[in-house]
Each structure stands twice: as C-alpha cells, then as structure tokens.
Design an enzyme around this catalytic site. Structure first.
Site, PDB file in Angstrom:
ATOM      1  N   TRP A  40       0.833  -1.216   0.000  1.00 33.24           N
ATOM      2  CA  TRP A  40       0.000   0.000   0.000  1.00 33.24           C
ATOM      3  C   TRP A  40       0.858   1.254   0.000  1.00 33.24           C
ATOM      4  O   TRP A  40       0.561   2.226  -0.687  1.00 33.24           O
ATOM      5  CB  TRP A  40      -0.978  -0.001   1.174  1.00 33.24           C
ATOM      6  N   LYS A  67     -11.903  -1.741   6.684  1.00 33.10           N
ATOM      7  CA  LYS A  67     -11.067  -2.655   7.450  1.00 33.10           C
ATOM      8  C   LYS A  67     -11.584  -2.727   8.890  1.00 33.10           C
ATOM      9  O   LYS A  67     -12.023  -3.760   9.335  1.00 33.10           O
ATOM     10  CB  LYS A  67      -9.602  -2.209   7.428  1.00 33.10           C
ATOM     11  N   ASP A 126      -1.460   6.661   6.375  1.00 35.78           N
ATOM     12  CA  ASP A 126      -2.570   5.775   6.006  1.00 35.78           C
ATOM     13  C   ASP A 126      -2.784   4.814   7.173  1.00 35.78           C
ATOM     14  O   ASP A 126      -1.925   3.986   7.460  1.00 35.78           O
ATOM     15  CB  ASP A 126      -2.186   5.011   4.728  1.00 35.78           C
TER      16      ASP A 126
HETATM   17  C1  LIG Z   1      -7.070  -1.896   2.021  1.00 37.26           C
HETATM   18  C2  LIG Z   1      -6.050  -0.828   2.124  1.00 37.26           C
HETATM   19  C3  LIG Z   1      -5.947   0.191   1.167  1.00 37.26           C
HETATM   20  C4  LIG Z   1      -6.830   0.258  -0.063  1.00 37.26           C
HETATM   21  O1  LIG Z   1      -8.128   0.554   0.270  1.00 37.26           O
HETATM   22  P1  LIG Z   1      -9.251   0.790  -0.868  1.00 37.26           P
HETATM   23  O2  LIG Z   1     -10.370   1.353  -0.079  1.00 37.26           O
HETATM   24  O3  LIG Z   1      -9.521  -0.530  -1.479  1.00 37.26           O
HETATM   25  O4  LIG Z   1      -8.690   1.745  -1.850  1.00 37.26           O
HETATM   26  C5  LIG Z   1      -4.997   1.170   1.367  1.00 37.26           C
HETATM   27  N1  LIG Z   1      -4.181   1.144   2.423  1.00 37.26           N
HETATM   28  C6  LIG Z   1      -4.245   0.171   3.361  1.00 37.26           C
HETATM   29  C7  LIG Z   1      -3.320   0.207   4.526  1.00 37.26           C
HETATM   30  C8  LIG Z   1      -5.179  -0.839   3.232  1.00 37.26           C
HETATM   31  O5  LIG Z   1      -5.245  -1.828   4.167  1.00 37.26           O
END
Ligand SMILES: *Cc1c(COP(=O)(O)O)cnc(C)c1O
Length: 360
Positions: free
Chosen positions: A101, A195, A171
């Site tokens: 990511w 998540k 993030d």
């Molecule tokens: C799942 C995830 C993403 C991507 O998320 P989307 O909503 O599918 O774009 C980005 N960063 C992390 C840390 C993730 O776990």
C-alpha cells in the site's frame, strides 16, 4: 442464523449489535418511514446523521478543532493521488515504503513530482519496520508519508518516524480506531473504512485546516480538491450516505465499549493470545519481526504450502473463514479487528492446537 468467525482483512467483520440495529432500522429509520438508503442527503434526518457521526469520531479520537473531518469516496487508494495533488506544492515528498500500500502511494505520487523513497523494508519481504529515527528527510519535502499498519504483511509503526519537522501523512486504514492516537502529530491521517470501521466505499480523511487551500496542482479535478469537500461539509455531491450512517453506528458502539483505550486493551489481549500460541507452536510460525507486530493483522505459515492449504480448508469447515494469506505472500493471515470478539480468537487458537496435534 449461523454466523462464522470472519478473519477477512477487508471488507471485514462488523459488530453484531450494529448489524442488528441496521436490520431493525431498515424499513423505517427513526420514524421517517424510509431506510437511510432511500433518504435525501439534503434532508434534516441525514444532516443529523452526518453531524452526529462526525461529532462522535471527534470525541473518540480527540480530534483538535483545527482539523477537518472529510467523508470521501474512492477508498484509500484515491488518497494516493489526492494527497500529492493537494499538498505537494514544492513537488517533493518523502515516502517510507513498508508494504504494497505504501508502495502504491509512492508510485502514484511519482506522477506528480519527485517522490523519494527514504526507507524501505522490501529487502526482507516487508517483514519489519525500518529504523526511522534519523532518515535523510529532503529539506524541500512537502511531507513524509507512511502506511502505519501494513495490512498484508502484519507490521505496525510503534514509533512514528522522525520527520525532522516535516508534515507527517499516514494511512491508518487497517488500524483506524484500534487504539488512542494523538491527531496533532499528523498533517493528514486517513483510512478506508472497510477494514476496522464500516462497509466498503469510503475513506475518512482527517486533515489540518491550513492544508486545505485553492493552491493545488494545476489540473486537479474539483472532486479531488480537499477544499471542495471541506467547504461543503462532505456534501458537495451525493456522499456514500449509508456508509456514513453505518460508521456512525460503529462509533456509538465504540463509545459504549469504553472508547479507544478500552479497544487497545482488548486488541492487545486478543493479539497476545494468538502470538503466544504461534511462538510456542511446532507447526505454525509468525512471519514478522516481533517488535513490529501488528495487533490487527497476524500473518503465519507452516512452511509447507500444501499444509497451509489443508489448514485453511479445515478451518473454514469449522466456521473460521477467510484465513488465507494475501495472494502476494501466501500462507495464512488472521485479521482480528475491533469487532472480532475474544471468543473468535480463542476458537481459532483452539483449532490450531488441535490441527497441530493431528498434523505435526
Ligand atoms: C485496504 C487498504 C488500502 C486500499 O483501500 P481501498 O479502499 O480498497 O482503496 C490502502 N491502504 C491500506 C493500509 C489498506 O489496508
């Protein structure tokens, strides 16, 4: 009704009490005679939902007044572009690459300016967090970027990097609301909600208000400008209204549970149970350096891909589902987010013990 223990990394388990409330309010939300799915985002009823949702999030995280909370679409991945488009004013940014990511975010930023990879853990398949106490931060960097909890690899920054005075962008998709945070340490802290918070299709971006300006990169679309959404209270266009409502329910649930300090305590207890078992197991082992272990995503292997597949299948037959590791790493991964009860982790560990006895 038969519910499984769902260890998916995302979209992921939601609290059962919340799902029940959603079911109860499906046909008639609070005397409106309609579902939130059918409701105008300009209605008083929905304005109350979004206001309450934001207020509860601010309370849970202790978000300072000089930060805006934005409910945006496009998931976490959209932020990979939106961040540089809005705040890469010198066209320089430093990225710490600790997984897929972070790597995607780094590659996306490279489209808009000079993205520097100032640290990486790719040399050992992202199984650790590099020492970030004295990195070569660029003097003209607009920000330093991290992915705080690496969903795929199961590592977590337990100490934030020394950014040498630069703004930190993080993030937190897979550790959102899993523990108390000091929002003032970040310029932007954001997460896709599927998540640890709600259903898929939305990202919550918490951004310091001095970063919300018209001074964005030329050609930045209106919809990808933070100011558009900040000025409109996240209602510039039709938002993911139902998702906002579900997140609001989860925030109320978190408050009832005792808030983020209590979640941290529970998450530590759940993770300890699983890690302690892995550390003593003859068949299974964790793949991550101990000091960097995530409380949310726990990857493990047997070292034999056929045995891994046998385990995943046998576990699923017992109602322990979505334990297969990410396609890029293989093995297994148990995601044990806020809504995974202790009983789910205990059931998993009991099953792993039994499987080990039968297959060692
Ligand atoms: C799942 C995830 C993403 C991507 O998320 P989307 O909503 O599918 O774009 C980005 N960063 C992390 C840390 C993730 O776990």
């Amino acid at each position: 009704m038969s519910r499984v223990y769902n260890f998916s990394a995302g979209p992921a388990v939601l609290p059962e009490e919340v799902l029940q409330e959603l079911a109860d309010e499906m046909m008639d939300y609070n005397g409106t005679g309609m579902s939130v799915m059918e409701m105008s985002h300009r209605s008083a009823a929905f304005q109350d939902i979004i206001d309450t949702t934001e207020r509860d999030l601010r309370e849970l995280m202790g978000i300072p007044d000089n930060y805006k909370v934005l409910f945006l679409q496009g998931g976490a991945s959209q932020q990979f572009a939106m961040i540089p488009m809005n705040i890469m004013r010198n066209r320089v940014a430093d990225y710490i690459v600790t997984g897929q990511w972070a790597k995607k975010a780094y590659e996306e930023a490279s489209k808009y300016g000079k993205a520097n990879k100032i640290a990486s853990s790719e040399d050992r398949t992202f199984s650790y967090i590099p020492d970030c106490s004295d990195l070569p931060v660029s003097p003209d960097a607009d920000y330093v970027y991290i992915c705080e909890n690496n969903t795929i690899y199961g590592t977590k920054f337990w100490t934030l990097p020394n950014t040498k005075g630069k703004d930190l962008v993080s993030d937190v998709s897979s550790c959102f609301l899993s523990e108390p945070v000091d929002v003032s340490k970040y310029a932007i802290i954001y997460g896709g909600v599927q998540k640890n918070v709600g259903p898929a299709g939305m990202v919550i971006t918490i951004i310091r208000d001095d970063l919300i300006t018209d001074n964005v990169l030329p050609g930045t679309p209106t919809m990808l400008t933070y100011k558009t959404h900040a000025d409109a209270g996240s209602l510039y266009n039709t938002p993911n209204a139902y998702c906002i409502y579900v997140c609001g329910k989860v925030f109320k649930w978190l408050k009832r549970m005792g808030g983020l300090a209590e979640m941290k305590k529970r998450n530590e207890e759940k993770a300890k149970l699983l890690y302690d078992f892995l550390d003593g197991s003859k068949l299974f082992k964790g793949t991550v350096e101990k000091k960097d272990r995530s409380l949310m995503n726990v990857p493990f292997i047997t070292g034999d891909t056929q045995m891994d597949a046998k385990f995943v299948k046998a576990a699923a037959a017992e109602g322990l589902v979505n334990l297969k590791g990410h396609r890029s790493v293989g093995g297994m991964r148990a995601s044990i987010y806020n809504a995974m009860p202790m009983k789910g982790v205990q059931t998993l560990v009991d099953f792993m013990k039994k499987f080990e006895e039968e297959n060692a």
